[in-house]
Design a protein around this motif. Structure first.
Motif, PDB file in Angstrom:
ATOM      1  N   PRO A   8      36.694  95.850 -98.207  1.00 41.16           N
ATOM      2  CA  PRO A   8      35.292  95.663 -97.992  1.00 41.16           C
ATOM      3  C   PRO A   8      34.350  95.282 -99.246  1.00 41.16           C
ATOM      4  O   PRO A   8      34.769  95.801-100.028  1.00 41.16           O
ATOM      5  CB  PRO A   8      34.671  96.736 -96.930  1.00 41.16           C
ATOM      6  N   SER A  30      28.538  95.110-100.462  1.00 45.62           N
ATOM      7  CA  SER A  30      27.293  95.112 -99.649  1.00 45.62           C
ATOM      8  C   SER A  30      28.117  95.419 -98.180  1.00 45.62           C
ATOM      9  O   SER A  30      26.973  95.947 -97.232  1.00 45.62           O
ATOM     10  CB  SER A  30      26.898  93.851 -99.654  1.00 45.62           C
ATOM     11  N   GLY A  31      29.041  95.064 -97.922  1.00 45.35           N
ATOM     12  CA  GLY A  31      29.755  95.608 -96.485  1.00 45.35           C
ATOM     13  C   GLY A  31      29.659  97.122 -96.429  1.00 45.35           C
ATOM     14  O   GLY A  31      29.507  97.405 -95.271  1.00 45.35           O
ATOM     15  N   ARG A  32      30.196  97.766 -97.463  1.00 46.88           N
ATOM     16  CA  ARG A  32      30.160  99.133 -97.377  1.00 46.88           C
ATOM     17  C   ARG A  32      28.886  99.809 -97.500  1.00 46.88           C
ATOM     18  O   ARG A  32      28.664 100.820 -96.570  1.00 46.88           O
ATOM     19  CB  ARG A  32      30.947  99.686 -98.605  1.00 46.88           C
ATOM     20  N   GLN A  33      28.082  99.179 -98.146  1.00 52.23           N
ATOM     21  CA  GLN A  33      26.664  99.523 -97.997  1.00 52.23           C
ATOM     22  C   GLN A  33      26.068  99.504 -96.446  1.00 52.23           C
ATOM     23  O   GLN A  33      25.263 100.469 -96.004  1.00 52.23           O
ATOM     24  CB  GLN A  33      25.643  98.963 -98.862  1.00 52.23           C
ATOM     25  N   ARG A  34      26.117  98.414 -95.872  1.00 51.58           N
ATOM     26  CA  ARG A  34      25.735  98.305 -94.423  1.00 51.58           C
ATOM     27  C   ARG A  34      26.574  99.194 -93.429  1.00 51.58           C
ATOM     28  O   ARG A  34      25.782  99.771 -92.552  1.00 51.58           O
ATOM     29  CB  ARG A  34      26.144  96.852 -94.024  1.00 51.58           C
ATOM     30  N   GLN A  35      27.688  99.423 -93.880  1.00 51.63           N
ATOM     31  CA  GLN A  35      28.401 100.255 -92.728  1.00 51.63           C
ATOM     32  C   GLN A  35      27.934 101.791 -93.014  1.00 51.63           C
ATOM     33  O   GLN A  35      27.513 102.392 -92.090  1.00 51.63           O
ATOM     34  CB  GLN A  35      29.889 100.278 -93.306  1.00 51.63           C
ATOM     35  N   ASN A  36      27.762 102.097 -94.270  1.00 56.24           N
ATOM     36  CA  ASN A  36      27.050 103.272 -94.661  1.00 56.24           C
ATOM     37  C   ASN A  36      25.756 103.656 -93.877  1.00 56.24           C
ATOM     38  O   ASN A  36      25.308 104.348 -93.067  1.00 56.24           O
ATOM     39  CB  ASN A  36      26.816 103.620 -95.953  1.00 56.24           C
ATOM     40  N   TRP A  37      24.892 102.401 -93.893  1.00 60.89           N
ATOM     41  CA  TRP A  37      23.576 102.459 -93.306  1.00 60.89           C
ATOM     42  C   TRP A  37      23.723 102.584 -91.723  1.00 60.89           C
ATOM     43  O   TRP A  37      22.985 103.418 -91.222  1.00 60.89           O
ATOM     44  CB  TRP A  37      22.764 101.142 -93.813  1.00 60.89           C
ATOM     45  N   VAL A  38      24.903 101.885 -91.116  1.00 57.53           N
ATOM     46  CA  VAL A  38      24.914 101.995 -89.873  1.00 57.53           C
ATOM     47  C   VAL A  38      25.323 103.442 -89.446  1.00 57.53           C
ATOM     48  O   VAL A  38      24.861 104.040 -88.455  1.00 57.53           O
ATOM     49  CB  VAL A  38      25.895 100.733 -89.282  1.00 57.53           C
ATOM     50  N   GLU A  39      26.178 103.930 -90.074  1.00 59.64           N
ATOM     51  CA  GLU A  39      26.797 105.319 -89.841  1.00 59.64           C
ATOM     52  C   GLU A  39      25.679 106.209 -90.095  1.00 59.64           C
ATOM     53  O   GLU A  39      25.444 107.084 -89.169  1.00 59.64           O
ATOM     54  CB  GLU A  39      27.701 105.720 -90.829  1.00 59.64           C
ATOM     55  N   ARG A  94      23.095 105.598 -86.810  1.00 62.60           N
ATOM     56  CA  ARG A  94      23.856 106.464 -85.716  1.00 62.60           C
ATOM     57  C   ARG A  94      23.475 107.840 -85.515  1.00 62.60           C
ATOM     58  O   ARG A  94      23.423 108.449 -84.730  1.00 62.60           O
ATOM     59  CB  ARG A  94      25.273 105.811 -85.709  1.00 62.60           C
TER      60      ARG A  94
END
Length: 68
Positions: free
Chosen positions: A13, A16-25, A28
């Motif tokens: 990833p 930016s993909g990791r940052q977005r995933q961290n933001w989503v986590e 949640r």
């Protein structure tokens, strides 16, 4: 000619993909924590709702005073 796998290959990833995933986590986790607090009875009314209720009550009293 061989090409190295880029960020579009899906193998690794992008930052930016990791940052977005961290933001989503994190989002949640916040929602999950809020639901748990609400189930324990720690629900609080948002400040804007309290302010709106106060404005409506004061406005109603003023309307009664001026219209009566």
């Amino acid at each position: 000619m061989t090409t190295s796998p880029g960020p579009q290959s899906g193998r690794e990833p992008t930052e930016s993909g990791r940052q977005r995933q961290n933001w989503v986590e994190r989002r949640r986790a916040k929602i999950r924590a809020e639901i748990e607090r609400n189930r324990r009875g720690e629900y609080t009314v948002p400040t804007w709702v309290l302010a709106l209720a106060l404005v409506l009550i004061v406005g109603g009293w003023l309307a009664l005073i001026y219209l009566a």
